[in-house]
Motif scaffolding. Structure first.
Motif, PDB file in Angstrom:
ATOM      1  N   ARG A 132      50.087 -17.044  52.597  1.00  0.00           N
ATOM      2  CA  ARG A 132      50.532 -16.030  51.643  1.00  0.00           C
ATOM      3  C   ARG A 132      51.278 -14.887  52.336  1.00  0.00           C
ATOM      4  O   ARG A 132      52.019 -14.155  51.701  1.00  0.00           O
ATOM      5  CB  ARG A 132      49.349 -15.499  50.840  1.00  0.00           C
TER       6      ARG A 132
ATOM      7  N   ALA B 205      49.335  -9.653  50.581  1.00  0.00           N
ATOM      8  CA  ALA B 205      48.336 -10.638  50.987  1.00  0.00           C
ATOM      9  C   ALA B 205      46.954 -10.008  51.080  1.00  0.00           C
ATOM     10  O   ALA B 205      45.955 -10.612  50.680  1.00  0.00           O
ATOM     11  CB  ALA B 205      48.724 -11.261  52.319  1.00  0.00           C
TER      12      ALA B 205
ATOM     13  N   ASP C 201      45.774  -9.501  47.589  1.00  0.00           N
ATOM     14  CA  ASP C 201      45.487 -10.780  46.951  1.00  0.00           C
ATOM     15  C   ASP C 201      44.139 -11.350  47.391  1.00  0.00           C
ATOM     16  O   ASP C 201      43.446 -12.007  46.605  1.00  0.00           O
ATOM     17  CB  ASP C 201      46.593 -11.790  47.260  1.00  0.00           C
TER      18      ASP C 201
END
Length: 660
Positions: free
Chosen positions: A190, A345, A348
């Motif tokens: 990611r 990231a 997330d």
């Protein structure tokens, strides 16, 4: 086997003959049966579970039908394993032999490739100095060490290696570097810039993925297989077959990989990364919400969260709102793409954990865990059911070979099949035990110390420790002592050091690989370990001639995962002990006992210091799972056998010395 079946496997048998000729080996009945069963499953589209004892040559046993199918029909196969050692064995030793034999027989040379998770490969952009602003997040902690810290030296060495390596694979960097150093030169999927990266054409992770997508056989690991299974990312491309080696570890590895965590470290990382890379975003509301959440978690008891406290629910709701606001503002910011990706990231990862929390609690295992050293608290959320996704997605409608030395628990494959998803699959399956190439009953003795007291939670009894020392003295060393808990390990190590003059190597005092290497190279030493050494220790010869197991390793009552699995079994009207705890203990007992005989020449004793193995009704289930060595409960017989074995080794050793 029918005449038609024999004709169908004729190619595989010719390949085996060529492989054995190249190896200088001879045919083993178990390996031939494994090849036949594997070939039949791949051609019929079925699933087969194959229990094959140590020394069978399992990887050759499934590589031959897999690579034969690749040559015959272009079928693509994924081989997933639990350990790095097996991956290396397949890639560097076994697969090349089989590929040569297949090419000689068919004129087709199948291609085998390795695929690991994205962060296992060095990132050329970061290694070249990209994201220098982010590097300071790690360097700052080592500033006190001077202009070139130990961390800096490691990073410099990796950056130099990145210019010459063909693979970028961390495991090809020898000697290796710390996790902290590796984080500075790698990225997760990611975090990757993708097509925006100036090194996209040279990306090691991308090249490995491309090669794997083109390969006839992809070798990977259970964790990556779990990611593909639980998220349906199609990491390996279209597959015709799946091989699961070391499949007794599959469900636990997949569940562990899918486990999400909320901790102070994660909260701190999100705030630090966003504040450093995207200064325009106000991170303070998130920090305040995260502090309130950690306070709420810290107030909770350790272990399984049976019901969700209002304070935690409310705190997570506030964190959910604030971290999504931060993520949105990061997305709208004008910072460089690499910085934006890294900040996104971090957000997330937190959002992923919250999403896991928001799943129906009945479908998850939610628990509180504290670090034993720092007492730092964390909230963990793992999937309750992994068998469903494994059966429906991981294996799906593909033909599959699932193999291990330990699959038939209590004499039945049902428990292992249930965990791996075969029970929910519509594809027919069956299990088969192809046996062991060893004469287990002649080579080994299994001794149960029936006269000892039943082990308690406080650790081994004084009588059990005395028995351990007496057996070790009779054997003269060559002892692998396996304990189910750290308390027992410490007591056992102390007893051996005080009661014998032997070298005693203890897990935790050095790296496991270094300890096992010393134990392997010294005939008369002792290695003391806990659960991680019950599997994977492969010591051939007299250096391991006595394996001592302190107790039946039932899951600890406070283990949140097993507690949740047993509760779920009870809800389904099934005994949690019989469906979860007992198979787990039997599997570990079989694996632990399996450390003794690693070749056809090995001899020795497995000593179990837990009388329940013969006094309790469930003992028969466990004994049926373990290697079928010659059984006894008579300590005198065992002591005499160990003394004779030690004397024969001394005689052999003295006769092999050159005369003066």
């Amino acid at each position: 086997m029918s005449e038609a079946d024999e004709q169908e496997t004729a190619l595989e048998h010719r390949i085996l003959t060529r492989v054995l000729t190249a190896m200088g080996g001879s045919r083993r009945d178990g390996q031939v049966r494994m090849i036949d069963e594997g070939a039949s499953a791949l051609k019929s589209g079925h699933h087969v579970m194959i229990q094959a004892g140590t020394g069978t040559g399992k990887s050759i046993g499934y590589l031959i039908p897999v690579l034969a199918r690749a040559a015959e029909s272009g079928a693509r196969t994924l081989i997933t394993t639990a350990t790095l050692a097996l991956q290396r064995q397949i890639l560097t030793k076994d697969a090349p032999l089989v590929i040569d034999a297949v090419a000689d027989e068919t004129g087709v040379r199948p291609h085998v490739a390795l695929l690991k998770g994205w962060s296992n490969y060095v990132c050329k952009y970061r290694a070249d100095g990209g994201r220098s602003q982010l590097d300071t997040l790690f360097d700052a902690a080592d500033a006190h060490q001077g202009p070139i810290s130990d961390l800096g030296k490691e990073v410099t060495r990796v950056r130099e290696w990145a210019r010459t390596t063909d693979t970028g694979d961390r495991d090809d960097l020898i000697p290796g570097v710390s996790d902290r150093a590796w984080r500075q030169v790698s990225v997760s999927k990611r975090e990757c810039m993708g097509r925006d990266c100036p090194f996209v054409e040279e990306c090691f992770a991308g090249l490995a993925r491309d090669e794997a997508l083109e390969a006839d056989v992809v070798v990977s690991n259970h964790s990556l297989f779990g990611i593909d299974t639980m998220s349906a990312l199609n990491l390996f491309g279209e597959l015709d077959h799946v091989v699961v080696d070391e499949c007794h570890e599959l469900a636990s590895r997949v569940r562990s990989q899918a486990c999400c965590e909320i901790s102070k470290a994660l909260c701190t990382r999100v705030a630090r990364v966003v504040r450093t890379l995207v200064k325009s975003v106000d991170i303070q509301p998130f920090e305040q919400a995260a502090t309130a959440l950690m306070d709420a978690l810290d107030a909770q008891p350790d272990g399984l969260m049976v019901c969700r406290p209002d304070a935690v629910v409310e705190a997570i709701s506030v964190c959910d709102s604030t971290v999504r606001t931060v993520a949105s503002e990061v997305e709208q910011s004008s910072v460089e793409q690499s910085q934006k990706l890294m900040a996104q990231a971090a957000c997330d990862e937190f959002i992923e954990a919250i999403d896991a929390w928001n799943i129906d609690p009945a479908q998850t295992i939610t628990y509180i865990e504290r670090d034993t050293d720092s007492s730092a608290v964390s909230l963990k959320i793992a999937p309750l059911d992994v068998a469903g996704p494994l059966g429906a997605v991981g294996l799906g409608e593909r033909a599959a070979i699932l193999t291990s030395a330990t699959l038939a628990l209590g004499g039945s494959f049902d428990s292992a099949a249930r965990e791996c998803g075969l029970m929910v699959s519509h594809v027919p399956w069956h299990g088969i035990d192809v046996g062991s190439p060893f004469d287990v009953a002649r080579q080994g003795v299994i001794y149960v110390a029936q006269h000892l007291p039943v082990p308690g939670r406080e650790g081994p009894s004084g009588e059990a420790l005395d028995e351990l020392v007496a057996l070790t003295q009779a054997a003269g060393g060559g002892v692998l002592a396996l304990f189910s808990a750290w308390r027992g390990l410490k007591a056992g190590a102390r007893a051996l050091r005080e009661g014998t003059s032997l070298d005693v190597y203890v897990q935790g005092e050095e790296t496991t690989s270094a300890l096992v290497s010393r134990f392997r190279n010294e005939r008369d030493s002792c290695l003391v370990g806990t659960l991680s050494l019950w599997q994977g220790v492969d010591v051939v010869g007299p250096s391991c001639r006595l394996v001592v197991i302190d107790r039946i390793p039932f899951p600890h009552p406070d283990n949140a995962v097993f507690q949740a699995l047993q509760n779920d079994a009870a809800k389904r009207g099934v005994s949690g002990f019989g469906a979860v705890a007992l198979p787990h203990a039997a599997l570990l007992m079989a694996q632990g006992a399996g450390r003794l005989l690693r070749s056809s020449q090995d001899q020795g004793v497995v000593a179990v210091l837990d009388p329940r193995l013969v006094t309790k009704s469930y003992g028969s289930f466990i004994r049926a799972t373990m290697p079928q060595m010659w059984p006894t409960t008579d300590s005198r017989i065992v002591v005499q056998a160990l003394e004779r074995l030690a004397a024969s080794l001394d005689t052999l050793d003295s006769s092999s010395r050159p005369r003066e």
